[in-house]
Each structure stands twice: as C-alpha cells, then as structure tokens.
Design an enzyme around this catalytic site. Structure first.
Site, PDB file in Angstrom:
ATOM      1  N   TYR A  46     -35.918 104.905 -65.582  1.00  0.00           N
ATOM      2  CA  TYR A  46     -35.260 105.837 -64.660  1.00  0.00           C
ATOM      3  C   TYR A  46     -35.959 105.833 -63.291  1.00  0.00           C
ATOM      4  CZ  TYR A  46     -33.057 107.482 -68.971  1.00  0.00           C
ATOM      5  OH  TYR A  46     -32.355 107.540 -70.153  1.00  0.00           O
ATOM      6  N   GLU A  76     -32.134 114.441 -68.596  1.00  0.00           N
ATOM      7  CA  GLU A  76     -33.360 114.979 -69.188  1.00  0.00           C
ATOM      8  C   GLU A  76     -33.910 113.938 -70.135  1.00  0.00           C
ATOM      9  OE1 GLU A  76     -31.401 118.289 -70.656  1.00  0.00           O
ATOM     10  OE2 GLU A  76     -31.630 119.404 -68.793  1.00  0.00           O
TER      11      GLU A  76
HETATM   12  C1  LIG Z   1     -35.037 103.474 -72.949  1.00  0.00           C
HETATM   13  C2  LIG Z   1     -34.173 102.254 -73.283  1.00  0.00           C
HETATM   14  C3  LIG Z   1     -32.701 102.626 -73.123  1.00  0.00           C
HETATM   15  C4  LIG Z   1     -34.521 101.108 -72.324  1.00  0.00           C
HETATM   16  O1  LIG Z   1     -33.673 100.014 -72.621  1.00  0.00           O
HETATM   17  P1  LIG Z   1     -34.218  98.499 -72.571  1.00  0.00           P
HETATM   18  O2  LIG Z   1     -33.059  97.599 -72.769  1.00  0.00           O
HETATM   19  O3  LIG Z   1     -35.344  98.357 -73.518  1.00  0.00           O
HETATM   20  O4  LIG Z   1     -34.772  98.425 -71.083  1.00  0.00           O
HETATM   21  P2  LIG Z   1     -34.747  97.146 -70.123  1.00  0.00           P
HETATM   22  O5  LIG Z   1     -35.098  95.916 -70.881  1.00  0.00           O
HETATM   23  O6  LIG Z   1     -33.468  97.151 -69.358  1.00  0.00           O
HETATM   24  O7  LIG Z   1     -35.943  97.501 -69.171  1.00  0.00           O
HETATM   25  C5  LIG Z   1     -35.712  98.331 -68.086  1.00  0.00           C
HETATM   26  C6  LIG Z   1     -37.023  98.982 -67.691  1.00  0.00           C
HETATM   27  O8  LIG Z   1     -37.469  99.856 -68.713  1.00  0.00           O
HETATM   28  C7  LIG Z   1     -38.886  99.876 -68.687  1.00  0.00           C
HETATM   29  N1  LIG Z   1     -39.371  99.301 -69.936  1.00  0.00           N
HETATM   30  C8  LIG Z   1     -38.730  98.486 -70.802  1.00  0.00           C
HETATM   31  N2  LIG Z   1     -39.514  98.192 -71.839  1.00  0.00           N
HETATM   32  C9  LIG Z   1     -40.679  98.855 -71.631  1.00  0.00           C
HETATM   33  C10 LIG Z   1     -41.904  98.974 -72.344  1.00  0.00           C
HETATM   34  N3  LIG Z   1     -42.104  98.334 -73.507  1.00  0.00           N
HETATM   35  N4  LIG Z   1     -42.871  99.761 -71.827  1.00  0.00           N
HETATM   36  C11 LIG Z   1     -42.693 100.418 -70.658  1.00  0.00           C
HETATM   37  N5  LIG Z   1     -41.558 100.330 -69.919  1.00  0.00           N
HETATM   38  C12 LIG Z   1     -40.594  99.562 -70.413  1.00  0.00           C
HETATM   39  C13 LIG Z   1     -39.316  99.025 -67.528  1.00  0.00           C
HETATM   40  O9  LIG Z   1     -39.328  99.825 -66.358  1.00  0.00           O
HETATM   41  C14 LIG Z   1     -38.171  98.045 -67.469  1.00  0.00           C
HETATM   42  O10 LIG Z   1     -38.048  97.424 -66.223  1.00  0.00           O
HETATM   43  P3  LIG Z   1     -38.684  95.969 -65.962  1.00  0.00           P
HETATM   44  O11 LIG Z   1     -38.255  95.093 -67.093  1.00  0.00           O
HETATM   45  O12 LIG Z   1     -38.098  95.550 -64.652  1.00  0.00           O
HETATM   46  O13 LIG Z   1     -40.157  96.195 -65.933  1.00  0.00           O
HETATM   47  C15 LIG Z   1     -34.440 101.750 -74.724  1.00  0.00           C
HETATM   48  O14 LIG Z   1     -35.817 101.542 -74.874  1.00  0.00           O
HETATM   49  C16 LIG Z   1     -33.952 102.692 -75.801  1.00  0.00           C
HETATM   50  O15 LIG Z   1     -32.789 102.644 -76.179  1.00  0.00           O
HETATM   51  N6  LIG Z   1     -34.858 103.546 -76.349  1.00  0.00           N
HETATM   52  C17 LIG Z   1     -34.495 104.469 -77.443  1.00  0.00           C
HETATM   53  C18 LIG Z   1     -33.524 105.549 -76.989  1.00  0.00           C
HETATM   54  C19 LIG Z   1     -34.003 106.275 -75.757  1.00  0.00           C
HETATM   55  O16 LIG Z   1     -35.188 106.577 -75.603  1.00  0.00           O
HETATM   56  N7  LIG Z   1     -33.059 106.567 -74.860  1.00  0.00           N
HETATM   57  C20 LIG Z   1     -33.311 107.316 -73.632  1.00  0.00           C
HETATM   58  C21 LIG Z   1     -33.045 108.759 -73.864  1.00  0.00           C
HETATM   59  S1  LIG Z   1     -33.289 109.717 -72.375  1.00  0.00           S
END
Ligand SMILES: CC(C)(COP(=O)(O)OP(=O)(O)OC[C@H]1O[C@@H](n2cnc3c(N)ncnc32)[C@H](O)[C@@H]1OP(=O)(O)O)[C@@H](O)C(=O)NCCC(=O)NCCS
Length: 152
Positions: A119, A107
C-alpha cells in the site's frame, strides 16, 4: 505464462467458493461466505484476477459519494510475491476511479508488513490507527487506516 493471459474480471456469485478456498489457504483471517455474498448483493465491486483458467487473487471495493473503500484483497499463497497483488490493487483503484471515487481508504492489520509495504509503495498514507480493532490469535490487533488520492 505471458502477461496477456492475466485478466481482471468481475466476480460472479458462483465464483465465491473459489475465492474463499484461495483466501482460506492464504491468510489466517479469511472473509466468510456471507461477507462475500452480502458484499456482491450490496453492489460492491468484486474483482477476480485470473491467470488463464486459474483464479490467482480477488478484491472487493465499495464506492460511493466520491470515496472508495478497499474492503478485502487476497492473492493465492502460491502466487504471492509475483506482482499479482500490485496488479489487483491497480485494478481496484482503476475501478474505483471509473466509478467516480477521488479517494480510496483501507484498513490493514498493523502486523501485516507485506500488505503495508504494498500500500505504501503505491502512495497510500497512514491517516490513523484503530486500537485493538481486529481479533487475533494472540489477542486484539490494531488497524492502520490509510488513504490514497486517486486523482493526482
Ligand atoms: C498482501 C498481498 C495481497 C500482496 O500480494 P502479492 O502478490 O504477494 O504482492 P506483490 O508480489 O504484487 O508485491 C507487491 C509489493 O508487496 C510488498 N511485498 C510483497 N512480498 C513481500 C514480502 N515477502 N515482504 C515484504 N513486502 C512484500 C512489496 O512492497 C512488493 O513490492 P515490490 O515487489 O516492488 O518490492 C498478499 O501477500 C496477500 O494476499 N496476503 C494475504 C491477505 C492479505 O494480507 N490481504 C491484505 C488485507 S488488508
């Protein structure tokens, strides 16, 4: 920093404070210490993503009767957007598959575009919406329910 120095390791209870500190800095809605303690005590998988000695992310997954639930996932604020979330998610799915899960559920807040993009990019599909599920700063927020087949 080479890729070889990045490792996904089982979270130990004594690492919970580090995970909480990371999450409190990275999101408005962090898990509490009790949520982590209870999850690990229940036998859920907790994974920490390490870049050398530095914790860069963590995830929690519960698995049972062929299904897994991604309960929480977070990447340190200063390390977001560098592929760690994708690595963590891949590791969580791998772990769930190794434990016999054929499907992973999760979720996510409807307004969490970054997580939704991640996701969707690995194949999670929306299977429903829980209206007003999460508390939020400006009132309740919907949860998007998603699922991924782990056996392709
Ligand atoms: C969601 C989260 C885990 C993503 O981790 P991340 O290390 O930043 O993500 P990645 O660098 O591996 O990027 C993976 C994908 O996320 C998406 N993404 C990453 N940064 C993004 C941004 N600024 N805007 C939109 N999409 C983004 C893209 O689809 C990206 O894929 P791509 O690089 O091939 O385009 C991180 O932002 C986070 O910890 N957020 C706070 C906690 C949270 O929201 N957790 C999820 C709860 S359900």
């Amino acid at each position: 920093m080479s890729v070889a120095e990045i490792q996904l390791k089982l979270l130990a209870p004594e690492q919970i404070p580090a995970v909480i500190a990371l999450e409190q800095a990275a999101t408005e809605f962090p898990w509490t210490q009790k949520m982590y303690i209870d999850s690990l005590a229940a036998g859920y998988w907790g994974g920490g993503l390490w870049q050398g000695p530095r914790l860069v992310g963590a995830a929690v997954v519960s698995t049972g009767v062929g299904e897994a639930h991604l309960l929480n996932m977070c990447v340190a604020l200063e390390h977001q957007g560098q592929g760690y979330g994708r690595m963590l998610l891949a590791g969580a799915c791998q772990q769930a598959g190794d434990e016999g899960a054929r499907k992973m559920f999760l979720e996510v807040r409807a307004g969490n575009g970054r997580a939704l993009s991640l996701y969707q990019s690995v194949g999670f599909r929306q299977i429903g919406v829980r209206k007003n599920y999460y508390p939020g700063a400006l009132g309740r927020e919907d949860a998007v329910c998603m699922a991924l087949n782990l056996c392709q």
